[in-house]
Design a protein around this motif. Structure first.
Motif, short mmCIF file in Angstrom:
data_model
loop_
_atom_site.label_atom_id
_atom_site.label_comp_id
_atom_site.label_asym_id
_atom_site.label_seq_id
_atom_site.Cartn_x
_atom_site.Cartn_y
_atom_site.Cartn_z
N GLN A 15 38.15 -33.29 -134.38
CA GLN A 15 38.52 -34.40 -133.50
C GLN A 15 40.00 -34.75 -133.65
OE1 GLN A 15 36.01 -37.71 -134.42
NE2 GLN A 15 34.14 -36.74 -133.64
N TYR A 16 40.47 -34.72 -134.88
CA TYR A 16 41.86 -35.05 -135.17
C TYR A 16 42.81 -34.06 -134.50
CZ TYR A 16 46.02 -36.25 -137.89
OH TYR A 16 47.27 -36.64 -138.27
N LYS A 17 42.46 -32.77 -134.56
CA LYS A 17 43.31 -31.74 -133.97
C LYS A 17 43.35 -31.83 -132.44
CE LYS A 17 42.78 -28.35 -137.64
NZ LYS A 17 42.19 -27.04 -138.02
N LYS A 18 42.22 -32.19 -131.83
CA LYS A 18 42.14 -32.22 -130.37
C LYS A 18 42.72 -33.50 -129.77
CE LYS A 18 38.06 -29.29 -130.15
NZ LYS A 18 36.62 -29.24 -129.85
N GLU A 19 42.74 -34.56 -130.53
CA GLU A 19 43.14 -35.87 -130.01
C GLU A 19 44.65 -35.94 -129.78
OE1 GLU A 19 42.74 -39.18 -128.27
OE2 GLU A 19 40.94 -38.32 -129.16
N ASN A 21 46.09 -39.10 -128.46
CA ASN A 21 46.47 -40.50 -128.62
C ASN A 21 46.75 -40.79 -130.10
OD1 ASN A 21 46.84 -43.23 -128.56
ND2 ASN A 21 44.92 -43.68 -127.50
N PHE A 22 47.94 -41.33 -130.38
CA PHE A 22 48.36 -41.56 -131.76
C PHE A 22 47.49 -42.57 -132.48
CE2 PHE A 22 51.09 -43.66 -134.92
CZ PHE A 22 51.35 -42.57 -135.72
N ASN A 23 47.12 -43.66 -131.81
CA ASN A 23 46.31 -44.70 -132.44
C ASN A 23 44.91 -44.19 -132.80
OD1 ASN A 23 48.31 -46.65 -132.36
ND2 ASN A 23 47.76 -47.26 -130.27
N VAL A 24 44.34 -43.37 -131.92
CA VAL A 24 43.03 -42.79 -132.21
C VAL A 24 43.14 -41.82 -133.39
CG1 VAL A 24 41.14 -41.42 -131.27
CG2 VAL A 24 42.28 -43.10 -129.83
N LYS A 25 44.25 -41.08 -133.42
CA LYS A 25 44.48 -40.16 -134.54
C LYS A 25 44.54 -40.91 -135.87
CE LYS A 25 46.53 -35.81 -133.61
NZ LYS A 25 47.62 -34.90 -133.82
N LEU A 26 45.18 -42.06 -135.86
CA LEU A 26 45.25 -42.87 -137.08
C LEU A 26 43.86 -43.32 -137.53
CD1 LEU A 26 48.38 -45.14 -136.54
CD2 LEU A 26 48.09 -43.30 -138.18
#
Length: 85
Positions: A15-19, A21-26
């Protein structure tokens, strides 16, 4: 058999690699950080199966260098000969 947190860790990393949006990544990163440290693959350390020694372990045999040397001297490892030059 998968370890307890391995599947959860893998899905979060995907999920982290595909995302984008910076806030969602955080948020995903903080979820990964909440998992136990020892659930990470890189935390697993090679150990000698006979003595449990963590350093100087031959991957092919799973033995530490001390045990490997002794077993080689006693001809307990097939195909291993002491080198001399």
């Amino acid at each position: 058999k998968k370890k307890k947190y391995a599947i959860k860790r893998e899905t979060l990393i995907e999920q982290y690699k595909k995302e984008m949006n910076f806030n969602v990544k955080l948020n995903i990163h903080s979820e990964i950080q909440k998992l136990p440290r020892n659930s990470s693959k890189t935390r697993i350390q090679n150990r000698c199966w006979k003595t449990g020694r963590p350093r100087g372990v031959f991957r092919d045999f799973g033995l530490s260098r001390h045990v490997f040397r002794e077993m080689a001297h006693h001809c307990l490892l097939p195909g291993i000969t002491k080198s001399s030059w």
